[in-house]
Design an enzyme around this catalytic site. Structure first.
Site, PDB file in Angstrom:
ATOM      1  N   ASP A  67       7.385  -4.425  -5.766  1.00 26.97           N
ATOM      2  CA  ASP A  67       7.572  -2.642  -5.691  1.00 26.97           C
ATOM      3  C   ASP A  67       8.111  -2.701  -6.708  1.00 26.97           C
ATOM      4  OD1 ASP A  67       9.974  -4.107  -5.155  1.00 26.97           O
ATOM      5  OD2 ASP A  67      10.034  -3.174  -3.042  1.00 26.97           O
ATOM      6  N   ASN A 134      15.225  -1.530   8.091  1.00 24.99           N
ATOM      7  CA  ASN A 134      14.283  -0.483   9.111  1.00 24.99           C
ATOM      8  C   ASN A 134      13.024  -1.935   9.284  1.00 24.99           C
ATOM      9  OD1 ASN A 134      13.400  -0.715   6.560  1.00 24.99           O
ATOM     10  ND2 ASN A 134      13.215   1.715   6.978  1.00 24.99           N
ATOM     11  N   HIS A 136      11.528  -2.475   6.515  1.00 21.16           N
ATOM     12  CA  HIS A 136      10.090  -3.087   5.764  1.00 21.16           C
ATOM     13  C   HIS A 136      10.117  -4.093   5.170  1.00 21.16           C
ATOM     14  CE1 HIS A 136      13.386  -0.914   2.602  1.00 21.16           C
ATOM     15  NE2 HIS A 136      13.474  -2.172   2.140  1.00 21.16           N
ATOM     16  N   GLU A 141       7.178   0.567   3.978  1.00 21.88           N
ATOM     17  CA  GLU A 141       8.103   1.636   5.294  1.00 21.88           C
ATOM     18  C   GLU A 141       7.617   1.682   7.156  1.00 21.88           C
ATOM     19  OE1 GLU A 141      11.393   2.020   4.636  1.00 21.88           O
ATOM     20  OE2 GLU A 141      11.099   3.506   3.360  1.00 21.88           O
TER      21      GLU A 141
HETATM   22  C1  GLP Z   1      14.503  -2.613  -0.978  1.00 20.18           C
HETATM   23  C2  GLP Z   1      13.290  -2.970  -1.694  1.00 20.18           C
HETATM   24  C3  GLP Z   1      12.911  -4.095  -1.117  1.00 20.18           C
HETATM   25  C4  GLP Z   1      14.440  -5.123  -0.714  1.00 20.18           C
HETATM   26  C5  GLP Z   1      14.545  -4.085   0.296  1.00 20.18           C
HETATM   27  C6  GLP Z   1      16.207  -5.015   0.590  1.00 20.18           C
HETATM   28  O1  GLP Z   1      14.353  -1.083  -0.433  1.00 20.18           O
HETATM   29  N1  GLP Z   1      12.371  -2.258  -1.579  1.00 20.18           N
HETATM   30  O2  GLP Z   1      12.059  -4.909  -1.351  1.00 20.18           O
HETATM   31  O3  GLP Z   1      13.914  -5.850   0.149  1.00 20.18           O
HETATM   32  O4  GLP Z   1      15.528  -3.052  -0.132  1.00 20.18           O
HETATM   33  O5  GLP Z   1      17.193  -5.013  -0.876  1.00 20.18           O
HETATM   34  P1  GLP Z   1      19.142  -5.831  -0.314  1.00 20.18           P
HETATM   35  O6  GLP Z   1      18.171  -6.937  -0.652  1.00 20.18           O
HETATM   36  O7  GLP Z   1      19.459  -5.462  -1.178  1.00 20.18           O
HETATM   37  O8  GLP Z   1      19.576  -5.836   1.030  1.00 20.18           O
END
Ligand code: GLP
Length: 250
Positions: A67, A134, A136, A141
């Site tokens: 992403d 959440n 995702h 989402e």
């Molecule tokens: C972001 C990304 C995800 C990631 C998630 C967790 O929003 N889009 O790909 O897995 O949040 O992030 P973190 O590892 O910093 O908690």
């Protein structure tokens, strides 16, 4: 979908890096799916350490990122392109032309078409994922239905709040992002989802609560993947109320 419970976040990172290394050694031109966020930093560190030790070669490896924020370009310090440069691309011998990135500053329709064409012609050999609070995955989402292919998404309020820690202030967090779709994730040959920290406990608990695949909890798509692992440390497993089904320490 297999649950792997490790002793620590570092052990989880080492475990996922080992799975990636295994795939790359078997197939030197493997296409690896890359995620960003604090959950993935340790994986890249362990992969870079293997490269430095001369035990892993990325010369022919291909990468694709899950992403990217839309509306900020690769030069922005919080773009996922920037993250990849900092944590991975500059630390191993990947060829820049083998690394697929969405251009967050590009035209959303054009970028969607380009990303869909790439994913349509290339199947990931292994994919790493983090998880949002959440549930995702990538930026898919919670929604009433899944979207199969790459698409632009309006970020959920929870996500904007959670990701604001990386920005000066919440108003700076981009409101839109591009993500590979749920169908793309389901098609990956292997998937490793890594999670750590109490904030992820609720999503992880719900993921293992039953056998449903539910677009309101996008990570449940892992139940449809041919080879999926959810790699969490003991602390998170306890916080999520999970019985440890497997112990692993590398
Ligand atoms: C972001 C990304 C995800 C990631 C998630 C967790 O929003 N889009 O790909 O897995 O949040 O992030 P973190 O590892 O910093 O908690």
């Amino acid at each position: 979908m297999k649950l792997i419970v490790t002793g620590s976040f570092d052990e989880s990172s080492r475990h996922v890096a080992a799975r990636f290394a295994e795939v790359i050694r078997e197939k030197p031109d493997a296409l690896i799916g890359c995620a960003t966020g604090s959950s993935t930093v340790g994986i890249y560190r362990h992969l870079a350490a293997q490269y430095e030790a001369g035990t892993l070669d990325f010369a022919k490896v291909r990468t694709v990122n899950v992403d990217e924020y839309m509306g900020i370009g690769p030069g922005h310090g919080q773009s996922f392109a920037h993250f990849m440069g900092e944590h991975f691309f500059t630390r191993v011998n990947l060829a820049p032309e083998n690394c697929y990135l969405v251009d967050g500053a590009g035209d959303p329709a054009g970028e969607t078409a380009r990303f869909r064409a790439f994913l349509g012609g290339n199947r990931m050999d292994i994919l790493m994922l983090g998880i949002g609070t959440n549930g995702h995955v990538g930026f898919n989402e919670p929604a009433p239905v899944f979207t199969a292919g790459a698409h632009v998404v309006a970020l959920a309020e929870d996500t904007i709040r959670a990701n604001s820690r990386f920005f000066q202030d919440e108003s700076e967090v981009p409101r839109h992002a591009m993500t590979m779709g749920i169908g793309d994730i389901a098609k990956a040959r292997r998937v490793c989802l890594i999670a750590s920290g109490a904030a992820k406990a609720d999503a992880v608990r719900r993921l293992f609560a039953d056998d449903s695949i539910d677009p309101r909890l996008p990570c449940t798509i892992l139940k449809a993947c041919p080879d999926a692992e959810v790699v969490i440390d003991r602390e998170l497993a306890q916080a999520a109320g999970l019985i440890q089904t497997q112990e692993e320490s590398n």
